[in-house]
Design an enzyme around this catalytic site. Structure first.
Site, PDB file in Angstrom:
ATOM      1  N   ASN A   1       0.813  -1.127   0.040  1.00 52.76           N
ATOM      2  CA  ASN A   1      -0.140   0.137   0.005  1.00 52.76           C
ATOM      3  C   ASN A   1       0.690   1.308   0.135  1.00 52.76           C
ATOM      4  O   ASN A   1       1.849   1.219   1.075  1.00 52.76           O
ATOM      5  CB  ASN A   1      -0.838  -0.117   1.400  1.00 52.76           C
TER       6      ASN A   1
ATOM      7  N   CYS B   1      -6.184   5.761   7.571  1.00 58.82           N
ATOM      8  CA  CYS B   1      -5.366   4.902   6.913  1.00 58.82           C
ATOM      9  C   CYS B   1      -4.383   4.099   7.844  1.00 58.82           C
ATOM     10  O   CYS B   1      -3.618   4.835   8.441  1.00 58.82           O
ATOM     11  CB  CYS B   1      -4.701   5.627   5.881  1.00 58.82           C
ATOM     12  N   GLY B   2      -4.497   2.934   7.955  1.00 62.44           N
ATOM     13  CA  GLY B   2      -3.734   2.123   8.937  1.00 62.44           C
ATOM     14  C   GLY B   2      -2.158   1.793   8.430  1.00 62.44           C
ATOM     15  O   GLY B   2      -1.254   2.182   8.967  1.00 62.44           O
ATOM     16  N   ASN B   3      -2.261   1.561   7.162  1.00 62.30           N
ATOM     17  CA  ASN B   3      -0.736   1.259   6.419  1.00 62.30           C
ATOM     18  C   ASN B   3      -0.068   2.673   6.270  1.00 62.30           C
ATOM     19  O   ASN B   3       1.037   2.887   6.597  1.00 62.30           O
ATOM     20  CB  ASN B   3      -0.953   0.659   5.084  1.00 62.30           C
TER      21      ASN B   3
ATOM     22  N   ASN C   1     -15.059   0.429   2.066  1.00 57.55           N
ATOM     23  CA  ASN C   1     -13.848  -0.487   1.437  1.00 57.55           C
ATOM     24  C   ASN C   1     -14.413  -1.927   1.455  1.00 57.55           C
ATOM     25  O   ASN C   1     -15.272  -2.240   2.537  1.00 57.55           O
ATOM     26  CB  ASN C   1     -12.556  -0.326   2.448  1.00 57.55           C
TER      27      ASN C   1
ATOM     28  N   GLU D   1     -10.479  -0.894  -2.350  1.00 56.23           N
ATOM     29  CA  GLU D   1     -10.339   0.209  -1.581  1.00 56.23           C
ATOM     30  C   GLU D   1     -11.443   1.571  -1.988  1.00 56.23           C
ATOM     31  O   GLU D   1     -10.958   1.755  -3.153  1.00 56.23           O
ATOM     32  CB  GLU D   1      -9.040   0.992  -1.136  1.00 56.23           C
ATOM     33  N   ARG D   2     -11.926   2.021  -1.339  1.00 55.53           N
ATOM     34  CA  ARG D   2     -12.766   3.327  -1.513  1.00 55.53           C
ATOM     35  C   ARG D   2     -11.839   4.401  -1.937  1.00 55.53           C
ATOM     36  O   ARG D   2     -10.819   4.576  -1.020  1.00 55.53           O
ATOM     37  CB  ARG D   2     -13.754   3.626  -0.342  1.00 55.53           C
TER      38      ARG D   2
ATOM     39  N   CYS E   1      -4.518  -3.265   2.947  1.00 54.03           N
ATOM     40  CA  CYS E   1      -5.225  -2.199   3.503  1.00 54.03           C
ATOM     41  C   CYS E   1      -5.285  -2.358   5.015  1.00 54.03           C
ATOM     42  O   CYS E   1      -5.909  -3.602   5.519  1.00 54.03           O
ATOM     43  CB  CYS E   1      -6.722  -2.291   2.955  1.00 54.03           C
ATOM     44  N   GLY E   2      -4.624  -1.478   5.591  1.00 58.73           N
ATOM     45  CA  GLY E   2      -4.384  -1.886   7.353  1.00 58.73           C
ATOM     46  C   GLY E   2      -5.664  -1.602   8.018  1.00 58.73           C
ATOM     47  O   GLY E   2      -5.706  -2.579   8.754  1.00 58.73           O
ATOM     48  N   THR E   3      -6.322  -0.678   7.718  1.00 65.46           N
ATOM     49  CA  THR E   3      -7.951  -0.910   8.471  1.00 65.46           C
ATOM     50  C   THR E   3      -8.510  -1.981   8.184  1.00 65.46           C
ATOM     51  O   THR E   3      -9.380  -2.401   8.936  1.00 65.46           O
ATOM     52  CB  THR E   3      -8.605   0.710   8.272  1.00 65.46           C
TER      53      THR E   3
HETATM   54  N1  LIG Z   1      -9.281   3.985   1.359  1.00 65.76           N
HETATM   55  C1  LIG Z   1      -9.637   4.152   2.659  1.00 65.76           C
HETATM   56  C2  LIG Z   1      -8.719   4.992   3.742  1.00 65.76           C
HETATM   57  C3  LIG Z   1      -7.297   4.209   3.499  1.00 65.76           C
HETATM   58  C4  LIG Z   1      -7.123   2.858   3.886  1.00 65.76           C
HETATM   59  C5  LIG Z   1      -6.287   1.959   3.910  1.00 65.76           C
HETATM   60  N2  LIG Z   1      -5.253   2.376   2.670  1.00 65.76           N
HETATM   61  C6  LIG Z   1      -5.621   1.403   5.079  1.00 65.76           C
HETATM   62  O1  LIG Z   1      -4.297   1.160   5.047  1.00 65.76           O
HETATM   63  O2  LIG Z   1      -6.041   1.507   6.241  1.00 65.76           O
HETATM   64  C7  LIG Z   1     -11.114   4.768   2.782  1.00 65.76           C
HETATM   65  O3  LIG Z   1     -11.480   5.777   2.055  1.00 65.76           O
HETATM   66  O4  LIG Z   1     -11.660   4.559   3.678  1.00 65.76           O
END
Ligand SMILES: N[C@H](CCC[C@H](N)C(=O)O)C(=O)O
EC number: 5.1.1.7
Length: 269
Positions: A23, A84-86, A180, A198-199, A208-210
């Site tokens: 990511n 964004c977790g990552n 997401n 991912e949204r 995607c971390g979250t």
């Molecule tokens: N695209 C996600 C935010 C980034 C999440 C993802 N990159 C992560 O690592 O958590 C959203 O708009 O909800």
């Protein structure tokens, strides 16, 4: 970031490229607060993989009066978004690289404060507590700092994730605000494979971390695991999520994995 004296309208932006299990992000040291935050078109261009630097998102590191730093996250579509977790893990590595922090930190993001520690290139990031997990026929929904739809997919290697992910992301009940979308296959009692649409990227990301945090909690909630530490295999590597269940809430949630600086650069914009 500085302006060319003879062409005041041109700006030279210094940036760093980081990735956390694939990511990837453009990181900007904005402690002097001169980045044009409202320029959605510019942020979208910087994230464009053909006409810009290329990334899943752009993240600003800013000063904060109370915490070690503030993180502001933008999706590749140029819009500011939720946690964004990552990206948070990459920000901790970036702050350590800049000398803003040593091995531990507490910083502020859109969803609140986050404690984190870093050892070599591995960052362990505390996520917000989760008190609600919605049960549905074919999926669960929860918010781990960003909204996540979690559903099982047995044929996880062979399906059109962009088509299926977009249909869920834009469909009821999410519509334009979206979510997401995480597709999961159980590998063992403590290991799951995850692919995420991912949204705001509007495509699959390599991690995607979250999202993997949501999957870990969802698997425990659905009694697919009784462990409090699970490994998530993602397209870009593997992440570890640990947590504690207290009554109906999940607390002490940590997302752990590598966060790596790929290159430093300058771009005129
Ligand atoms: N695209 C996600 C935010 C980034 C999440 C993802 N990159 C992560 O690592 O958590 C959203 O708009 O909800």
């Amino acid at each position: 970031m500085y302006f060319c004296p003879h062409q005041i309208e041109e700006m030279i932006l210094s940036f760093y490229k980081y990735q956390g299990t694939g990511n990837d992000f453009v990181l900007v040291d904005n402690r002097h607060d001169i980045f044009p935050k409202n320029n959605t078109k510019l942020i979208r261009k910087l994230c464009d993989r053909k006409f810009g630097i290329g990334a899943d998102g752009l993240i600003l590191l800013e000063n904060d009066e109370t915490y070690d730093f503030k993180m502001i996250y933008y999706n590749a579509d140029g819009n500011e978004s939720t946690m964004c977790g990552n990206g948070g893990r990459c920000m901790v590595a970036f702050a350590n690289f800049l000398g803003v922090i040593q091995q531990e930190t507490t910083f502020i993001a859109i969803d609140g404060t986050h404690y984190a520690s870093i050892e070599a290139d591995v960052v362990n990031l505390q996520m917000q507590d989760v008190t609600t997990i919605e049960n549905h026929d074919e999926h669960v929904f929860l918010d781990t700092g960003s909204p996540h739809h979690v559903t099982f997919k047995e044929e996880i290697s062979q399906f059109d994730i962009k088509k299926e992910g977009a249909a869920i992301r834009y469909g009821a009940p999410y519509f334009e605000e979206g979510t997401n979308v995480n597709f999961v296959k159980k590998l063992s009692e403590t290991e799951f494979r995850v692919r995420t649409y991912e949204r705001g990227v509007e495509d699959e990301t390599l991690s995607c971390g979250t999202g993997v945090t949501a999957v870990a909690l969802a698997m425990h909630h659905l009694q697919e695991t009784s462990a409090n530490t699970v490994t998530l295999q993602v397209e870009g590597g593997s992440l570890e999520v640990s947590f504690e269940k207290e009554a109906t809430s999940y607390k002490n949630i940590f997302l752990k994995g590598k966060a790596t600086q790929v290159f430093k650069g300058e771009i005129s914009c």
